[in-house]
Design a protein around this motif. Structure first.
Motif, PDB file in Angstrom:
ATOM      1  N   ARG A  35       4.988 -11.366   3.521  1.00  0.00           N
ATOM      2  CA  ARG A  35       5.176 -12.563   2.625  1.00  0.00           C
ATOM      3  C   ARG A  35       5.650 -11.853   1.411  1.00  0.00           C
ATOM      4  O   ARG A  35       5.967 -12.379   0.345  1.00  0.00           O
ATOM      5  CB  ARG A  35       4.008 -13.394   2.655  1.00  0.00           C
ATOM      6  N   THR A  36       4.719 -10.712   0.847  1.00  0.00           N
ATOM      7  CA  THR A  36       4.885 -10.150  -0.309  1.00  0.00           C
ATOM      8  C   THR A  36       6.170  -9.025  -0.559  1.00  0.00           C
ATOM      9  O   THR A  36       6.505  -8.477  -1.532  1.00  0.00           O
ATOM     10  CB  THR A  36       3.733  -9.335  -0.858  1.00  0.00           C
ATOM     11  N   GLY A  37       7.138  -9.220   0.376  1.00  0.00           N
ATOM     12  CA  GLY A  37       8.295  -8.276   0.437  1.00  0.00           C
ATOM     13  C   GLY A  37       8.049  -6.825   0.823  1.00  0.00           C
ATOM     14  O   GLY A  37       9.087  -6.117   0.997  1.00  0.00           O
ATOM     15  N   ASN A  38       6.908  -6.596   1.428  1.00  0.00           N
ATOM     16  CA  ASN A  38       6.670  -5.308   2.008  1.00  0.00           C
ATOM     17  C   ASN A  38       6.960  -4.980   3.410  1.00  0.00           C
ATOM     18  O   ASN A  38       6.643  -6.040   4.189  1.00  0.00           O
ATOM     19  CB  ASN A  38       4.993  -4.827   1.635  1.00  0.00           C
ATOM     20  N   SER A  62       1.066  -0.898   6.257  1.00  0.00           N
ATOM     21  CA  SER A  62       2.231  -1.018   5.280  1.00  0.00           C
ATOM     22  C   SER A  62       3.237   0.199   5.544  1.00  0.00           C
ATOM     23  O   SER A  62       2.640   1.455   5.497  1.00  0.00           O
ATOM     24  CB  SER A  62       1.658  -0.828   3.817  1.00  0.00           C
ATOM     25  N   ASP A  91       7.784 -12.626   7.254  1.00  0.00           N
ATOM     26  CA  ASP A  91       8.718 -13.650   7.061  1.00  0.00           C
ATOM     27  C   ASP A  91       9.888 -13.288   7.652  1.00  0.00           C
ATOM     28  O   ASP A  91      10.480 -14.174   8.031  1.00  0.00           O
ATOM     29  CB  ASP A  91       8.972 -13.837   5.381  1.00  0.00           C
TER      30      ASP A  91
END
Length: 97
Positions: A35-38, A62, A91
């Motif tokens: 969700r945070t783009g990672n 990560s 996502d």
């Protein structure tokens, strides 16, 4: 690194890599964007280093913290009862079991 992770997932091969202070061994199940783009890797850790002291457990890694990654010759069955192929932490999914 996407190619290595997705190759291991599609061939059901165990990964070994350096993460947060030590080498770990995992069964990779899902790789995508959170969700945070990672970039993330959902895997079942089967051995090695663990900051939490629990080296055998489902974990979310990560990808930007992973180094020295290698695909082993060891296969895993590709099924664990708790696995959700529609990982709610992601996502966008690049590849999954």
């Amino acid at each position: 690194m996407n190619n290595i992770i997705c190759s291991a997932i599609s061939s059901r091969k165990i990964l070994r890599f350096y993460y947060n202070g030590g080498y770990i061994t995992v069964e990779p199940y899902c790789h995508g964007i959170g969700r945070t783009g990672n970039e993330l890797l959902r895997a079942f850790q089967i051995g090695g280093y663990s900051e939490s002291g629990n080296p055998v457990h489902w974990k979310l890694f990560s990808v930007n913290k992973i180094s020295n990654i290698s695909i082993t010759d060891e296969e895993f069955p590709g099924y664990r009862p708790e696995y959700n192929p529609k990982d709610p932490a992601m996502d966008k999914i690049y590849c999954c079991v």
